[in-house]
Design a protein around this motif. Structure first.
Motif, PDB file in Angstrom:
ATOM      1  N   TRP A  56     -54.895  47.165 -16.442  1.00 34.06           N
ATOM      2  CA  TRP A  56     -55.360  47.748 -15.037  1.00 34.06           C
ATOM      3  C   TRP A  56     -55.816  49.351 -14.989  1.00 34.06           C
ATOM      4  O   TRP A  56     -56.284  49.987 -14.112  1.00 34.06           O
ATOM      5  N   ALA A  63     -64.059  50.537 -12.864  1.00 38.78           N
ATOM      6  CA  ALA A  63     -64.591  50.285 -11.341  1.00 38.78           C
ATOM      7  C   ALA A  63     -65.200  51.499 -10.913  1.00 38.78           C
ATOM      8  O   ALA A  63     -66.143  51.387 -10.218  1.00 38.78           O
ATOM      9  N   GLY A 142     -65.261  43.424  -7.698  1.00 42.25           N
ATOM     10  CA  GLY A 142     -64.342  44.106  -7.562  1.00 42.25           C
ATOM     11  C   GLY A 142     -63.029  43.500  -8.081  1.00 42.25           C
ATOM     12  O   GLY A 142     -63.088  43.147  -9.333  1.00 42.25           O
ATOM     13  N   ALA A 143     -61.886  43.795  -7.342  1.00 41.04           N
ATOM     14  CA  ALA A 143     -60.671  43.238  -7.794  1.00 41.04           C
ATOM     15  C   ALA A 143     -60.446  41.982  -8.138  1.00 41.04           C
ATOM     16  O   ALA A 143     -59.731  41.634  -9.136  1.00 41.04           O
ATOM     17  N   ALA A 147     -58.819  40.642 -11.674  1.00 40.38           N
ATOM     18  CA  ALA A 147     -57.833  39.933 -11.747  1.00 40.38           C
ATOM     19  C   ALA A 147     -58.053  38.765 -12.573  1.00 40.38           C
ATOM     20  O   ALA A 147     -57.178  38.292 -13.173  1.00 40.38           O
TER      21      ALA A 147
END
Length: 166
Positions: A56, A63, A142-143, A147
């Motif tokens: 992360w 990102a 994105g996330a 994930a």
């Protein structure tokens, strides 16, 4: 799939890098030899926790880079590929016994394995180099993409680590 370029290759690469012995593997095996399956399982989850933190942190940087400068992002992808090739060559030409076993204390398996992972410079650079190689900028979500990558790595690591403990 979810902005991951070639999901099958991504999974195979995760498995390949898990199979290459390093400090996390030594921590897991040492824990298992000292405390049995439960200790090895604790160490496995310690490695997963350390990996998640590193992933992360890498995601935050990737990102931001992807959003700010797509050309620079492509450069990071190529630099990451070159780094991983260099690591592979180092492993191929290393001599037996170069890596020393890791010292693990009873009842601290999870915590020590997590800190071993967090403080491992190779793991830090690995995640910074690894993520960009499998992100499809055109389909990136994105996330959600990050994930999916994080969950995939955690599941494969758990299966591999627990299998080693058995």
């Amino acid at each position: 799939m979810l902005g991951i370029a070639n999901y099958g290759a991504f999974c195979a690469t995760v498995l390949l890098f898990l199979a290459l012995p390093g400090p996390g593997t030594f921590a897991l095996l040492t824990s298992t030899s000292k405390g049995g399956f439960r200790a090895g399982a604790a160490a496995t989850f310690g490695v997963i926790l350390g990996d998640q933190v590193l992933m992360w942190l890498a995601v935050a940087g990737v990102a931001a880079l992807l959003q700010a400068n797509p050309l620079l992002f492509k450069s990071v992808q190529y630099a990451g590929a070159a780094y991983l090739a260099w690591i592979g060559l180092k492993l191929i030409f290393s001599k037996p016994g170069d890596a020393s076993p890791i010292r693990i204390e009873p009842r601290h398996y999870l915590r020590q394995a997590m800190f071993i992972t967090l403080l491992n410079p190779k793991a830090i650079v690995f995640y910074m180099a690894f993520f960009p190689l499998f992100i499809d900028p055109a389909r990136h979500q994105g996330a959600v993409t990050f994930a999916a990558m994080a969950v995939t790595i955690a599941v494969i690591t758990a299966a591999y680590g627990l299998l080693l403990c058995a």
